[in-house]
Design an enzyme around this catalytic site. Structure first.
Site, mmCIF file in Angstrom:
data_model
loop_
_atom_site.group_PDB
_atom_site.id
_atom_site.type_symbol
_atom_site.label_atom_id
_atom_site.label_comp_id
_atom_site.label_asym_id
_atom_site.label_seq_id
_atom_site.Cartn_x
_atom_site.Cartn_y
_atom_site.Cartn_z
ATOM 1 N N PHE A 209 0.807 -1.223 0.000
ATOM 2 C CA PHE A 209 0.000 0.000 0.000
ATOM 3 C C PHE A 209 0.837 1.269 0.000
ATOM 4 O O PHE A 209 0.351 2.343 -0.355
ATOM 5 C CB PHE A 209 -0.937 0.022 1.229
ATOM 6 C CG PHE A 209 -0.250 0.447 2.512
ATOM 7 C CD1 PHE A 209 -0.052 1.796 2.802
ATOM 8 C CD2 PHE A 209 0.226 -0.489 3.419
ATOM 9 C CE1 PHE A 209 0.593 2.191 3.973
ATOM 10 C CE2 PHE A 209 0.874 -0.105 4.593
ATOM 11 C CZ PHE A 209 1.056 1.240 4.862
ATOM 12 N N LYS B 35 -1.136 -7.222 -9.442
ATOM 13 C CA LYS B 35 -2.133 -7.318 -8.362
ATOM 14 C C LYS B 35 -1.741 -6.263 -7.330
ATOM 15 O O LYS B 35 -0.907 -6.504 -6.446
ATOM 16 C CB LYS B 35 -2.093 -8.732 -7.750
ATOM 17 C CG LYS B 35 -3.366 -9.189 -7.068
ATOM 18 C CD LYS B 35 -3.859 -8.322 -5.951
ATOM 19 C CE LYS B 35 -3.076 -8.479 -4.674
ATOM 20 N NZ LYS B 35 -3.483 -7.478 -3.620
ATOM 21 N N SER C 86 5.125 -6.936 3.384
ATOM 22 C CA SER C 86 5.648 -7.255 4.710
ATOM 23 C C SER C 86 6.468 -8.547 4.662
ATOM 24 O O SER C 86 6.302 -9.379 3.759
ATOM 25 C CB SER C 86 4.484 -7.406 5.694
ATOM 26 O OG SER C 86 3.616 -8.410 5.232
ATOM 27 N N CYS D 58 9.646 1.775 3.334
ATOM 28 C CA CYS D 58 10.509 0.655 3.734
ATOM 29 C C CYS D 58 11.935 1.117 3.958
ATOM 30 O O CYS D 58 12.741 0.380 4.495
ATOM 31 C CB CYS D 58 10.474 -0.431 2.684
ATOM 32 S SG CYS D 58 11.247 0.077 1.155
HETATM 33 P P1 NAD Z 1 1.333 -6.660 2.963
HETATM 34 O O1 NAD Z 1 2.349 -7.725 3.053
HETATM 35 O O2 NAD Z 1 0.216 -6.662 3.926
HETATM 36 O O3 NAD Z 1 0.662 -6.655 1.503
HETATM 37 C C1 NAD Z 1 1.431 -6.702 0.330
HETATM 38 C C2 NAD Z 1 0.657 -7.454 -0.750
HETATM 39 O O4 NAD Z 1 0.438 -8.798 -0.300
HETATM 40 C C3 NAD Z 1 -0.710 -6.852 -1.037
HETATM 41 O O5 NAD Z 1 -0.913 -6.830 -2.429
HETATM 42 C C4 NAD Z 1 -1.679 -7.797 -0.337
HETATM 43 O O6 NAD Z 1 -2.912 -7.920 -1.009
HETATM 44 C C5 NAD Z 1 -0.946 -9.130 -0.358
HETATM 45 N N1 NAD Z 1 -1.276 -9.963 0.805
HETATM 46 C C6 NAD Z 1 -1.548 -9.517 2.063
HETATM 47 N N2 NAD Z 1 -1.804 -10.572 2.879
HETATM 48 C C7 NAD Z 1 -1.686 -11.685 2.122
HETATM 49 C C8 NAD Z 1 -1.827 -13.083 2.403
HETATM 50 N N3 NAD Z 1 -2.137 -13.531 3.618
HETATM 51 N N4 NAD Z 1 -1.631 -13.952 1.396
HETATM 52 C C9 NAD Z 1 -1.315 -13.525 0.164
HETATM 53 N N5 NAD Z 1 -1.174 -12.212 -0.162
HETATM 54 C C10 NAD Z 1 -1.350 -11.302 0.808
HETATM 55 O O7 NAD Z 1 2.138 -5.260 3.013
HETATM 56 P P2 NAD Z 1 1.532 -3.789 3.133
HETATM 57 O O8 NAD Z 1 1.030 -3.591 4.523
HETATM 58 O O9 NAD Z 1 0.639 -3.503 1.991
HETATM 59 O O10 NAD Z 1 2.855 -2.919 2.901
HETATM 60 C C11 NAD Z 1 3.717 -2.520 3.934
HETATM 61 C C12 NAD Z 1 4.913 -3.452 4.024
HETATM 62 O O11 NAD Z 1 5.632 -3.453 2.801
HETATM 63 C C13 NAD Z 1 5.918 -3.029 5.083
HETATM 64 O O12 NAD Z 1 6.337 -4.164 5.785
HETATM 65 C C14 NAD Z 1 7.053 -2.436 4.281
HETATM 66 O O13 NAD Z 1 8.317 -2.470 4.904
HETATM 67 C C15 NAD Z 1 7.023 -3.294 3.067
HETATM 68 N N6 NAD Z 1 7.696 -2.671 1.938
HETATM 69 C C16 NAD Z 1 8.923 -3.160 1.599
HETATM 70 C C17 NAD Z 1 9.619 -2.579 0.553
HETATM 71 C C18 NAD Z 1 10.989 -3.085 0.187
HETATM 72 O O14 NAD Z 1 11.497 -2.709 -0.860
HETATM 73 N N7 NAD Z 1 11.605 -3.938 0.984
HETATM 74 C C19 NAD Z 1 9.049 -1.505 -0.161
HETATM 75 C C20 NAD Z 1 7.781 -1.054 0.210
HETATM 76 C C21 NAD Z 1 7.112 -1.660 1.268
#
Ligand code: NAD
Length: 511
Positions: free
Chosen positions: A161, A185, A238, A293
């Site tokens: 997000f 997605k 995450s 991040c």
């Molecule tokens: P999230 O992991 O909740 O969601 C990311 C994606 O995974 C979304 O598209 C979501 O629909 C999907 N998803 C969520 N739960 C799922 C499940 N149980 N099974 C399958 N798919 C699922 O992350 P968020 O809250 O949207 O984003 C914030 C996180 O992203 C933070 O931890 C941040 O550090 C990380 N982030 C990392 C980087 C990097 O380059 N390392 C960059 C940006 C964000």
């Protein structure tokens, strides 16, 4: 909001469409998510959570579109991206406003994120040079060797997000420039910017089926991870989901790059320029409401600089204006993404004293927090002990933990004990300290007197430890490697009688 990407089946609330074979389609699902404006707390759209059958059909379409797209010379493929870049520049402000509206970051921050995304398109426009292989004539007697790069097939992007436009742009421009087709997605919490990007790419002339968008949650993700026609998966989100995506995708024989969460450290040496360091720490910890991040989330002041630094940061944080970002008012910081997330971030201020730490700046009681938006102001917790939750957990909000240490070795030790390894920065005038830090801190992206050491499009996003699962990172030439497979060709030609018409002088050469 764009008319081509929405239908209005729910009274008063537009429902997003998904992009399948170049057409905007209304999902037949009975499950929906709600998109909010975090500044107001109000719902602004419904997002369909696409069914497994819908996702399956989109992947098949992307697969069908592959041969024709891959056969187009790369020089022509990137012309679509040049046009896409032009449209993005023309509609820059519209895209930035969409990011602000559904995510909550300030317009200045949204514009910067769109700019970072455009730079990936600019990188991808160089694909004709980037896809060139290697060659060596006469590697063995009369044998020439060469490599070519080919697309891998249907590629998927699953995005978080916190950067609604930029993170999708890390992926699909490079993938399609390499001749792949793509299914995006996006996060179901910020799907509108992704639709806007899809609209712009369609307007740029991308052939139907080459770029597709499905909306959804775990059902859509699992369908993609298990789909036999999907060959490569790029994920950002995450750590727990990154690990799950990596393990499931690789178990199914796909190549996966999965970037996860972070807990980034900012070391401040006693000789640092206090003004410069404090202002960089402010931007790093509180920029984008800490939802980056690469945000600095643990300050590690070394020695005597700790007290003046905390005092300076507390004053700066208190003077920041936190408020709605979509009203045109000048604010320094916007809301976080949801009410639940606001409460989670605030809960860390509640546990501080129990962990032996003290709250230097409490963001819970700011004027904006009394409205309906999801606000928590800049917060600082001092005297945080290594190993506690404030030192360890990814909080992902505008809360800076301060771990005071008395030597650079102790600071390096703090990093060694961190499960993540995305970014870390040092503030110093000492080349020796900077060099120690650069080579020995346990993180994959290092800043020296830089608050947010995020690499730009031409360099890889090299997270370490639990911040990345996979081999080839997102961005830079590693992304070209990720989205292509190589063929190595060894060639020997034998002279034959039929070639006797060739000039005898030329034929006598035995290279
Ligand atoms: P999230 O992991 O909740 O969601 C990311 C994606 O995974 C979304 O598209 C979501 O629909 C999907 N998803 C969520 N739960 C799922 C499940 N149980 N099974 C399958 N798919 C699922 O992350 P968020 O809250 O949207 O984003 C914030 C996180 O992203 C933070 O931890 C941040 O550090 C990380 N982030 C990392 C980087 C990097 O380059 N390392 C960059 C940006 C964000």
């Amino acid at each position: 909001m764009s008319t081509t990407t929405t239908t209005s089946s729910a009274p008063g609330l537009a429902t997003l469409s998904y992009l399948h074979a170049g057409k905007w389609v209304t999902s037949g699902t009975d499950r929906y998510g709600q998109v909010n404006n975090p500044s107001t707390g109000q719902a602004i759209a419904r997002v369909p959570l696409c069914t497994a059958d819908e996702v399956d059909a989109v992947v098949k379409t992307a697969h069908d579109a592959l041969p024709a797209w891959a056969a187009i010379p790369v020089v022509e493929r990137v012309r679509v991206l040049f046009k896409f870049r032009q449209i993005m520049n023309e509609r820059y402000e519209e895209l930035a406003k969409c990011v602000t509206r559904e995510h909550g970051k300030t317009l200045v921050e949204a514009r910067a994120s769109v700019q970072r995304g455009i730079e990936v398109v600019e990188f991808a426009c160089g694909a004709p040079s980037l896809l060139m292989g290697q060659s060596l004539g006469n590697i063995a007697r009369q044998v020439d060797a060469e490599t070519f790069r080919y697309p891998v097939g249907v590629c998927v992007g699953i995005t978080p997000f916190n950067f609604p436009a930029m993170v999708p742009l890390w992926m699909f421009p490079v993938a399609i420039a390499c001749g792949n087709t793509f299914v995006l997605k996006p996060s179901e919490r910020v799907p509108m910017s992704a639709n806007l990007l899809g609209e712009m790419l369609v307007a740029a002339g991308v052939p139907a089926g080459v770029f597709n968008i499905v909306h959804g949650d775990k059902v859509a993700v699992d369908t993609l991870l298990n789909h036999p026609l999907v060959r490569a998966i790029s994920f950002v989100g995450s750590t727990s989901i990154a690990k799950y995506v990596y393990e499931t995708g690789t178990k199914n024989g796909k190549r996966v790059q999965a970037a996860g969460g972070a807990k980034n450290h900012l070391l401040i040496m006693p000789d640092a320029d206090l003004d410069q360091a404090a202002s960089a720490l402010q931007a790093s910890a509180f920029g984008c409401a800490g939802e980056r991040c690469m945000a600095g989330s643990v300050a590690v002041p070394v020695g005597r600089i700790a007290q003046p630094l905390v005092e300076r940061l507390t004053k700066i944080g208190r003077d920041m204006k936190t408020g709605p970002t979509d009203t045109g008012d000048a604010v320094d910081m916007g809301p976080v993404i949801t009410r639940e997330h606001r409460d989670r971030v605030a809960s860390y201020l509640g546990i501080a004293s129990g962990e032996g730490a003290s709250v230097a700046l409490d963001g819970r009681d700011i004027p904006a927090a009394r409205g309906e938006g999801f606000f928590v102001g800049p917060s600082i917790v001092d005297h945080v002990k290594p190993g506690t939750r404030l030192a360890r957990d990814e909080i992902f909000g505008p809360l800076l933990s301060v771990v005071r240490v008395d030597s650079i070795e102790a600071a390096l030790e703090v990093g060694r004990n961190c499960q993540y390894g995305n970014g870390a920065s040092i503030f110093t005038k000492s080349g020796w300290a900077a060099r120690q830090f650069k080579h020995h801190f346990n993180a994959g992206m290092i800043g020296i007197n830089i608050g947010v050491p995020a690499p730009m499009a031409w360099f890889p996003f090299t997270g370490w430890n639990q911040s990345f699962f996979g081999d080839l990172h997102i961005q830079g030439t590693e992304s070209i490697q990720f989205y292509t497979q190589q063929k190595t060709i060894m060639t020997r030609w034998f002279e034959s009688a039929e070639e006797s018409h060739i000039d005898p002088v030329w034929r006598s050469g035995k290279a």
